[in-house]
Design a protein around this motif. Structure first.
Motif, PDB file in Angstrom:
ATOM      1  N   PRO A  16      30.002  43.000  52.855  1.00  0.00           N
ATOM      2  CA  PRO A  16      29.947  42.558  51.345  1.00  0.00           C
ATOM      3  C   PRO A  16      28.836  43.168  50.611  1.00  0.00           C
ATOM      4  O   PRO A  16      28.614  43.099  49.389  1.00  0.00           O
ATOM      5  N   LEU A  17      27.849  43.659  51.438  1.00  0.00           N
ATOM      6  CA  LEU A  17      26.681  44.585  50.893  1.00  0.00           C
ATOM      7  C   LEU A  17      26.728  45.837  50.796  1.00  0.00           C
ATOM      8  O   LEU A  17      26.377  46.483  49.613  1.00  0.00           O
ATOM      9  N   ARG A  18      27.125  46.520  51.821  1.00  0.00           N
ATOM     10  CA  ARG A  18      27.336  48.114  51.527  1.00  0.00           C
ATOM     11  C   ARG A  18      28.376  48.461  50.886  1.00  0.00           C
ATOM     12  O   ARG A  18      28.710  49.592  50.155  1.00  0.00           O
ATOM     13  N   ASP A  19      29.701  47.629  50.656  1.00  0.00           N
ATOM     14  CA  ASP A  19      30.744  48.177  50.089  1.00  0.00           C
ATOM     15  C   ASP A  19      31.196  47.773  48.647  1.00  0.00           C
ATOM     16  O   ASP A  19      31.819  48.292  47.903  1.00  0.00           O
ATOM     17  N   PHE A  20      30.128  47.069  48.067  1.00  0.00           N
ATOM     18  CA  PHE A  20      29.970  46.570  46.835  1.00  0.00           C
ATOM     19  C   PHE A  20      28.665  46.839  46.166  1.00  0.00           C
ATOM     20  O   PHE A  20      27.704  46.853  46.605  1.00  0.00           O
ATOM     21  N   ALA A  21      28.945  46.968  44.850  1.00  0.00           N
ATOM     22  CA  ALA A  21      27.633  46.753  43.745  1.00  0.00           C
ATOM     23  C   ALA A  21      27.528  45.461  43.055  1.00  0.00           C
ATOM     24  O   ALA A  21      28.715  45.397  42.395  1.00  0.00           O
ATOM     25  N   HIS A  22      26.872  44.773  43.385  1.00  0.00           N
ATOM     26  CA  HIS A  22      26.596  43.461  42.669  1.00  0.00           C
ATOM     27  C   HIS A  22      25.966  43.688  41.254  1.00  0.00           C
ATOM     28  O   HIS A  22      24.666  43.884  41.604  1.00  0.00           O
ATOM     29  N   ILE A  23      26.446  43.565  40.235  1.00  0.00           N
ATOM     30  CA  ILE A  23      25.947  44.158  38.964  1.00  0.00           C
ATOM     31  C   ILE A  23      25.368  43.131  38.103  1.00  0.00           C
ATOM     32  O   ILE A  23      24.410  43.057  37.460  1.00  0.00           O
ATOM     33  N   ALA A  24      26.044  41.880  37.794  1.00  0.00           N
ATOM     34  CA  ALA A  24      25.605  40.978  36.893  1.00  0.00           C
ATOM     35  C   ALA A  24      25.817  39.661  37.423  1.00  0.00           C
ATOM     36  O   ALA A  24      27.104  39.059  37.649  1.00  0.00           O
ATOM     37  N   TYR A  25      24.817  38.549  37.422  1.00  0.00           N
ATOM     38  CA  TYR A  25      25.047  37.297  37.810  1.00  0.00           C
ATOM     39  C   TYR A  25      25.453  36.427  36.522  1.00  0.00           C
ATOM     40  O   TYR A  25      24.960  36.781  35.578  1.00  0.00           O
ATOM     41  N   ILE A  26      26.473  35.457  36.630  1.00  0.00           N
ATOM     42  CA  ILE A  26      26.905  34.727  35.640  1.00  0.00           C
ATOM     43  C   ILE A  26      26.368  33.413  35.902  1.00  0.00           C
ATOM     44  O   ILE A  26      25.910  32.980  34.945  1.00  0.00           O
ATOM     45  N   GLY A  27      26.363  32.791  37.042  1.00  0.00           N
ATOM     46  CA  GLY A  27      25.954  31.422  37.265  1.00  0.00           C
ATOM     47  C   GLY A  27      26.275  30.961  38.606  1.00  0.00           C
ATOM     48  O   GLY A  27      27.350  31.543  39.237  1.00  0.00           O
ATOM     49  N   SER A  28      26.043  29.537  38.917  1.00  0.00           N
ATOM     50  CA  SER A  28      26.436  28.751  39.834  1.00  0.00           C
ATOM     51  C   SER A  28      26.976  27.476  39.358  1.00  0.00           C
ATOM     52  O   SER A  28      26.425  26.857  38.721  1.00  0.00           O
ATOM     53  N   VAL A  29      27.908  26.965  40.375  1.00  0.00           N
ATOM     54  CA  VAL A  29      28.173  25.750  40.107  1.00  0.00           C
ATOM     55  C   VAL A  29      28.101  24.948  41.367  1.00  0.00           C
ATOM     56  O   VAL A  29      28.687  25.511  42.656  1.00  0.00           O
ATOM     57  N   ALA A  30      27.926  23.717  41.275  1.00  0.00           N
ATOM     58  CA  ALA A  30      27.736  22.622  42.523  1.00  0.00           C
ATOM     59  C   ALA A  30      29.041  22.646  43.223  1.00  0.00           C
ATOM     60  O   ALA A  30      30.249  22.642  42.629  1.00  0.00           O
TER      61      ALA A  30
END
Length: 323
Positions: free
Chosen positions: A111-125
């Motif tokens: 999940p870390l090496r294979d993807f580029a994590h670009i933009a956070y949107i938000g979190s939901v409980a």
């Protein structure tokens, strides 16, 4: 010799310029956002809130495409298989990133090496939810009710390996409860069973249960976040109730395949940040239970890395498996 060098140099310069222009021009065609769940869930709702405004910012069509299954790995792998395209993104969330890889003996991707994590949107409980017929108004009464059943109490979630599944297993282990998981293909069929009296208890995202809770058809017992949800301010938090180990929020963001050009990532992040700077968008996401906050791409990447690390032990301890 000089002429040949000049020609080769010109060709190289043109090729470089063409590559730079291609990167600057991203997106050059429609952008597809893969949602790893069926329509109607929290991730799907968030994707559809931002897709229209994002389309305006990017100047290209933005398509939301649901690809559920495989404990959310089908959609994640679809994005990786389109890695030479960079116009196929994932609405990343806790399930395919922090949970699913560790449900396999051999993880299908990193999940870390294979993807580029670009933009956070938000979190939901996530919410502990019961039918009104269940004689439990708070967490202590819910625990007592489960212990008093004398047999395994089924608890539902939106799917095998979903964050609701893992939180339920954490709840079970933390308090030594006799419970068994029932994984549905999304929240909708699970709620149908709850309405029909075939399921009493579930762990599900706040987004999905809000409409039913507001109508009094289901009762929320507690939320698994560290801060109050504006859309459900009266529902207590697990931290307030003395269960900090049950904190687990479902984040959503925009991620692409590793190797996505830096210019394209910057373009996407800028567009997403502009969308989330709109108070109307923040309000719409808030109505769905999401809490937003600005994050740089580097901060989002670090956030994902921390969540992956935090979830590994609970996921493995849960005994949940996907084949």
């Amino acid at each position: 010799m000089i002429a040949r060098r000049t020609i080769l140099g010109s060709a190289t310069a043109l090729a470089f310029a063409g590559t730079a222009k291609a990167q600057q021009a991203w997106p050059s065609r429609a952008v597809k956002i893969i949602v790893t769940f069926p329509p109607g869930g929290a991730s799907d709702a968030a994707a559809r809130v931002i897709s229209g405004p994002l389309q305006e910012k990017l100047g290209q069509t933005v398509i939301v495409d649901n690809k559920p299954g495989g404990g959310t790995t089908i959609g994640a792998n679809f994005v990786l298989q389109a890695k030479d395209d960079f116009h196929t993104l994932m609405l990343s969330n806790s399930a395919p990133i922090s949970i699913a890889p560790y449900l396999f003996d051999k993880p299908p991707y990193d999940p870390l090496r294979d993807f580029a994590h670009i933009a956070y949107i938000g979190s939901v409980a996530n919410a502990f939810v019961v039918r009104p017929a269940v004689p439990a108004k708070d967490m202590k009464e819910l625990i007592a009710w489960i212990k008093g059943q004398g047999k395994p109490v089924p608890f539902g979630s939106g799917g095998q390996g979903s964050i609701g599944h893992i939180i339920g297993e954490m709840f079970k282990a933390e308090l030594g409860l006799n419970m068994e998981h029932i994984g549905y293909r999304g929240a909708a069929p699970m709620f149908q069973d709850m309405m029909a009296g075939q399921l009493d208890f579930a762990v599900v995202t706040l987004t999905e249960v809000l409409p039913l809770a507001r109508d009094g058809k289901l009762r929320m017992i507690a939320l698994t976040s560290t801060q109050k949800a504006p859309s459900a301010p009266d529902v207590p938090l697990v931290t307030e109730l003395g269960y900090p180990k049950l904190v687990a929020e479902n984040f959503v963001g925009l991620s692409g395949p590793a190797g996505m050009p830096v210019d394209a990532q910057a373009r996407l992040h800028k567009a997403a940040a502009e969308v989330l700077a709109d108070p109307k968008i923040v309000e719409r996401l808030g109505d769905l239970g999401f809490v937003t906050r600005p994050m740089s791409t580097a901060e989002f990447t670090a956030f994902v890395a921390n969540q992956v690390q935090a979830f590994q032990a609970p996921v493995k301890a849960s005994g949940a498996k996907l084949n």
